[in-house]
Design an enzyme around this catalytic site. Structure first.
Site, PDB file in Angstrom:
ATOM      1  N   ASN A   7      59.011  36.267  34.071  1.00 65.72           N
ATOM      2  CA  ASN A   7      58.425  35.397  35.095  1.00 65.72           C
ATOM      3  C   ASN A   7      58.535  33.974  34.556  1.00 65.72           C
ATOM      4  O   ASN A   7      57.732  33.551  33.726  1.00 65.72           O
ATOM      5  CB  ASN A   7      56.968  35.797  35.332  1.00 65.72           C
ATOM      6  CG  ASN A   7      56.301  34.935  36.384  1.00 65.72           C
ATOM      7  OD1 ASN A   7      56.890  33.977  36.909  1.00 65.72           O
ATOM      8  ND2 ASN A   7      55.068  35.260  36.718  1.00 65.72           N
ATOM      9  N   ARG A  93      60.926  37.723  38.420  1.00 65.03           N
ATOM     10  CA  ARG A  93      60.130  37.320  39.571  1.00 65.03           C
ATOM     11  C   ARG A  93      60.770  36.069  40.157  1.00 65.03           C
ATOM     12  O   ARG A  93      61.041  35.104  39.440  1.00 65.03           O
ATOM     13  CB  ARG A  93      58.715  36.991  39.127  1.00 65.03           C
ATOM     14  CG  ARG A  93      57.887  36.476  40.273  1.00 65.03           C
ATOM     15  CD  ARG A  93      56.575  35.913  39.822  1.00 65.03           C
ATOM     16  NE  ARG A  93      55.831  35.476  40.988  1.00 65.03           N
ATOM     17  CZ  ARG A  93      54.931  34.500  40.956  1.00 65.03           C
ATOM     18  NH1 ARG A  93      54.686  33.845  39.840  1.00 65.03           N
ATOM     19  NH2 ARG A  93      54.282  34.165  42.048  1.00 65.03           N
ATOM     20  N   HIS A 182      52.564  36.372  47.110  1.00 64.89           N
ATOM     21  CA  HIS A 182      51.877  37.478  46.417  1.00 64.89           C
ATOM     22  C   HIS A 182      52.340  38.837  46.952  1.00 64.89           C
ATOM     23  O   HIS A 182      51.612  39.833  46.846  1.00 64.89           O
ATOM     24  CB  HIS A 182      50.340  37.395  46.590  1.00 64.89           C
ATOM     25  CG  HIS A 182      49.719  36.153  46.035  1.00 64.89           C
ATOM     26  ND1 HIS A 182      48.808  35.400  46.756  1.00 64.89           N
ATOM     27  CD2 HIS A 182      49.879  35.521  44.861  1.00 64.89           C
ATOM     28  CE1 HIS A 182      48.422  34.367  46.035  1.00 64.89           C
ATOM     29  NE2 HIS A 182      49.067  34.415  44.867  1.00 64.89           N
ATOM     30  N   ARG A 242      43.826  24.425  45.763  1.00 65.27           N
ATOM     31  CA  ARG A 242      44.512  24.210  47.044  1.00 65.27           C
ATOM     32  C   ARG A 242      43.511  24.361  48.188  1.00 65.27           C
ATOM     33  O   ARG A 242      42.656  25.247  48.157  1.00 65.27           O
ATOM     34  CB  ARG A 242      45.623  25.237  47.242  1.00 65.27           C
ATOM     35  CG  ARG A 242      46.750  25.131  46.254  1.00 65.27           C
ATOM     36  CD  ARG A 242      47.863  26.107  46.644  1.00 65.27           C
ATOM     37  NE  ARG A 242      48.720  26.414  45.528  1.00 65.27           N
ATOM     38  CZ  ARG A 242      49.009  27.638  45.100  1.00 65.27           C
ATOM     39  NH1 ARG A 242      48.508  28.695  45.715  1.00 65.27           N
ATOM     40  NH2 ARG A 242      49.811  27.813  44.082  1.00 65.27           N
ATOM     41  N   ASP A 284      37.463  27.189  38.350  1.00 65.72           N
ATOM     42  CA  ASP A 284      37.199  28.532  37.827  1.00 65.72           C
ATOM     43  C   ASP A 284      35.880  29.066  38.386  1.00 65.72           C
ATOM     44  O   ASP A 284      34.839  28.403  38.271  1.00 65.72           O
ATOM     45  CB  ASP A 284      37.164  28.481  36.296  1.00 65.72           C
ATOM     46  CG  ASP A 284      37.177  29.872  35.710  1.00 65.72           C
ATOM     47  OD1 ASP A 284      36.268  30.675  36.027  1.00 65.72           O
ATOM     48  OD2 ASP A 284      38.109  30.178  34.940  1.00 65.72           O
ATOM     49  N   GLY A 332      42.323  37.908  39.534  1.00 64.14           N
ATOM     50  CA  GLY A 332      41.203  37.468  38.673  1.00 64.14           C
ATOM     51  C   GLY A 332      39.821  37.598  39.302  1.00 64.14           C
ATOM     52  O   GLY A 332      38.928  38.244  38.741  1.00 64.14           O
ATOM     53  N   GLY A 334      39.108  38.949  42.400  1.00 66.18           N
ATOM     54  CA  GLY A 334      38.971  40.254  43.066  1.00 66.18           C
ATOM     55  C   GLY A 334      38.646  41.374  42.094  1.00 66.18           C
ATOM     56  O   GLY A 334      37.863  42.278  42.397  1.00 66.18           O
ATOM     57  N   GLU A 335      39.235  41.309  40.881  1.00 65.82           N
ATOM     58  CA  GLU A 335      39.033  42.386  39.911  1.00 65.82           C
ATOM     59  C   GLU A 335      37.740  42.216  39.107  1.00 65.82           C
ATOM     60  O   GLU A 335      37.126  43.193  38.704  1.00 65.82           O
ATOM     61  CB  GLU A 335      40.227  42.447  38.937  1.00 65.82           C
ATOM     62  CG  GLU A 335      41.504  42.937  39.590  1.00 65.82           C
ATOM     63  CD  GLU A 335      42.743  42.718  38.731  1.00 65.82           C
ATOM     64  OE1 GLU A 335      42.635  42.757  37.491  1.00 65.82           O
ATOM     65  OE2 GLU A 335      43.828  42.503  39.307  1.00 65.82           O
ATOM     66  N   ASN A 336      37.370  40.937  38.835  1.00 64.95           N
ATOM     67  CA  ASN A 336      36.247  40.685  37.926  1.00 64.95           C
ATOM     68  C   ASN A 336      34.987  40.141  38.585  1.00 64.95           C
ATOM     69  O   ASN A 336      33.915  40.211  38.007  1.00 64.95           O
ATOM     70  CB  ASN A 336      36.679  39.679  36.844  1.00 64.95           C
ATOM     71  CG  ASN A 336      37.904  40.146  36.096  1.00 64.95           C
ATOM     72  OD1 ASN A 336      37.874  41.205  35.475  1.00 64.95           O
ATOM     73  ND2 ASN A 336      38.980  39.394  36.168  1.00 64.95           N
ATOM     74  N   GLU A 385      52.052  43.348  38.979  1.00 61.55           N
ATOM     75  CA  GLU A 385      53.311  42.867  39.558  1.00 61.55           C
ATOM     76  C   GLU A 385      54.497  43.178  38.653  1.00 61.55           C
ATOM     77  O   GLU A 385      55.588  43.465  39.124  1.00 61.55           O
ATOM     78  CB  GLU A 385      53.209  41.349  39.805  1.00 61.55           C
ATOM     79  CG  GLU A 385      52.276  41.007  40.957  1.00 61.55           C
ATOM     80  CD  GLU A 385      51.742  39.586  40.913  1.00 61.55           C
ATOM     81  OE1 GLU A 385      50.791  39.346  40.154  1.00 61.55           O
ATOM     82  OE2 GLU A 385      52.271  38.721  41.623  1.00 61.55           O
TER      83      GLU A 385
HETATM   84  P1  AMP Z   1      44.358  34.906  38.348  1.00 62.84           P
HETATM   85  O1  AMP Z   1      45.033  33.737  38.991  1.00 62.84           O
HETATM   86  O2  AMP Z   1      44.558  36.183  39.050  1.00 62.84           O
HETATM   87  O3  AMP Z   1      44.613  34.991  36.862  1.00 62.84           O
HETATM   88  O4  AMP Z   1      42.781  34.619  38.477  1.00 62.84           O
HETATM   89  C1  AMP Z   1      42.200  33.559  37.777  1.00 62.84           C
HETATM   90  C2  AMP Z   1      40.804  33.308  38.322  1.00 62.84           C
HETATM   91  O5  AMP Z   1      39.992  34.487  38.223  1.00 62.84           O
HETATM   92  C3  AMP Z   1      40.060  32.269  37.510  1.00 62.84           C
HETATM   93  O6  AMP Z   1      40.257  30.998  38.032  1.00 62.84           O
HETATM   94  C4  AMP Z   1      38.630  32.674  37.659  1.00 62.84           C
HETATM   95  O7  AMP Z   1      38.063  31.876  38.667  1.00 62.84           O
HETATM   96  C5  AMP Z   1      38.636  34.088  38.161  1.00 62.84           C
HETATM   97  N1  AMP Z   1      37.851  34.987  37.302  1.00 62.84           N
HETATM   98  C6  AMP Z   1      38.215  35.563  36.149  1.00 62.84           C
HETATM   99  N2  AMP Z   1      37.210  36.310  35.651  1.00 62.84           N
HETATM  100  C7  AMP Z   1      36.168  36.197  36.514  1.00 62.84           C
HETATM  101  C8  AMP Z   1      34.827  36.718  36.565  1.00 62.84           C
HETATM  102  N3  AMP Z   1      34.357  37.523  35.611  1.00 62.84           N
HETATM  103  N4  AMP Z   1      34.051  36.356  37.608  1.00 62.84           N
HETATM  104  C9  AMP Z   1      34.529  35.556  38.576  1.00 62.84           C
HETATM  105  N5  AMP Z   1      35.779  35.032  38.588  1.00 62.84           N
HETATM  106  C10 AMP Z   1      36.581  35.345  37.567  1.00 62.84           C
END
Ligand code: AMP
Length: 399
Positions: A7, A93, A182, A242, A284, A332, A334-336, A385
């Site tokens: 990537n 990618r 995505h 964005r 974040d 990020g 959605g998973e955490n 991915e």
């Molecule tokens: P990604 O672009 O998929 O790597 O997602 C990054 C984003 O996931 C970061 O900017 C965080 O805002 C969010 N993130 C990561 N861990 C957590 C968490 N435990 N709770 C809320 N948001 C999170």
């Protein structure tokens, strides 16, 4: 079959080596600051092998970066293959496939020309992706390579979903339409979701890829029917920096009021907007949650706006699909972000969404977070991915 997944960004390059026998990750890492003061990271996934963390490696171009990756992968002490010959193919990618690509493709001169034709649509990403492809062709001549496009999965959208209500000539002559992004992630998580639902003949899924960049997709029987991003990745729900969908009048209004050039206003919309722009705190979500619980109203507003727009999009997709069987959260946030998932699903009970607070609070790569009697199943599915790119590469090279 061992596949190297690349990537490539303009000054960085992420990589994974996957053994397709059992789909096992052998090593991953990244090259950063290519063309500046090269930093190299290598994380072998086999016992007894040592990692390299942001080491200084001279990488004037992507070719030296790829060479550094190959040297590390085949290193006699800490490598995971005996030689480069063990790597059977490379999967790349590529962000924008325009109207040219509805599926992944074997890279040859014709494919490269088509990727180049898509540069005006993906001016930030496609040139960087091409640097990665060129570098691999140079360093690994003759090795089969495959391009996997972020946009390809969404090429099944019907015209009423992808067309913009502006003069039709802009679609015909300038390729202006919704492409969506995505796609590799939406394809992976919706595919897993269908498996988790027990492979029903028909399914209606809303996939929520919520990360630094975020998009939703409405997926019927495994095919994308609509998605929130558009011609470019600036559209849809608000993101880290964005703005998502806004009234186009704002662009004209601010340009006049502040005497902005088009580059300046685009910089505002791409880099200074979203939850960062609203909160003035951070892009974040962890920082936003901390600030909001300390009483920062704008951080709370940014979170509220994000949750509201995601919920609104879920409602819209349920409306156009005539219902929904499952909602998937990935990437990020959605998973955490358990609190974010709960806030988004609040008020969706009318739709048949019953979130289970205990399940939602748990952590796992894949799990159901709705109650057993929830008419709509809600899942968290960690996206992958790279695995999807490796699978496509294996399939195409195998032909
Ligand atoms: P990604 O672009 O998929 O790597 O997602 C990054 C984003 O996931 C970061 O900017 C965080 O805002 C969010 N993130 C990561 N861990 C957590 C968490 N435990 N709770 C809320 N948001 C999170």
């Amino acid at each position: 079959m061992k596949i190297l997944v690349i990537n490539a960004g303009s000054s960085s390059l992420k990589y994974q080596l996957i053994d397709m026998d059992g789909e096992k990750l052998l090593a991953k890492g990244l090259c950063e600051r290519i063309g500046i003061d090269g930093k190299f990271t290598y994380k072998p996934q086999l016992d007894g092998k040592e990692k390299i963390d942001a080491a200084d490696v001279t990488m004037p171009t992507h070719a030296e970066a790829i060479q550094a990756v190959l040297d590390a992968l085949a290193d006699p002490k800490n490598g995971v293959v005996k030689s480069m010959d063990e790597i059977d193919a490379v999967g790349h990618r590529v962000v924008h496939g325009g109207k040219e690509f509805a599926s992944s493709c074997l890279i040859d001169d014709k494919c490269i020309e088509a990727i180049k034709r898509c540069i005006p649509l993906g001016p930030l990403h496609n040139p960087a992706n091409l640097l990665g492809i060129d570098a691999c062709r140079k360093v690994m001549p003759g090795k089969p390579q495959v391009a996997v496009f972020d946009t390809a999965f969404h090429m099944t959208m019907p015209p009423k979903a992808y067309i913009y209500a502006i003069p039709y000539e802009y679609y015909e002559e300038d390729d202006v339409r919704r492409y969506g992004f995505h796609g590799t992630s939406h394809r992976y998580v919706s595919g897993r979701c269908i498996e988790l639902l027990g492979n029903p003949e028909h399914s209606k899924i809303i996939s929520c890829h919520l990360g630094n960049g975020s998009s939703l997709a409405a997926i019927v029987d495994g095919k994308s029917m609509d998605t929130s991003m558009g011609l470019g990745p600036l559209a849809g729900i608000p993101m880290g920096t964005r703005g998502g969908d806004i009234d186009a009048t704002i662009v004209e209004y601010l340009m006049h009021r502040h005497n902005y050039s088009i580059d300046e206003i685009m910089n505002v919309l791409n880099k200074q907007s979203g939850v960062l722009g609203l909160s003035g705190v951070s892009s974040d979500f962890r920082d936003l949650e901390e600030a909001a619980s300390a009483g920062n109203d704008r951080a709370q507003l940014a979170l509220d706006k994000f949750h509201y727009e995601v919920r609104k999009e879920i409602g819209a997709y349920a409306a156009v699909m005539g219902g929904v069987d499952a909602i998937v959260f990935t990437a990020g946030i959605g998973e955490n972000g358990a609190k974010n998932r709960a806030a988004i699903c609040e008020g969706l009970e009318y739709l048949g969404v019953k979130l289970c607070p205990e399940r939602n609070a748990q952590r796992a790569d894949e799990h159901l977070i709705s109650t057993d009697d929830s008419p709509v199943k809600v899942f968290v599915i960690a996206t992958n991915e790279e695995l999807m790119i490796a699978r496509d590469t294996k399939e195409i090279v195998g032909k």
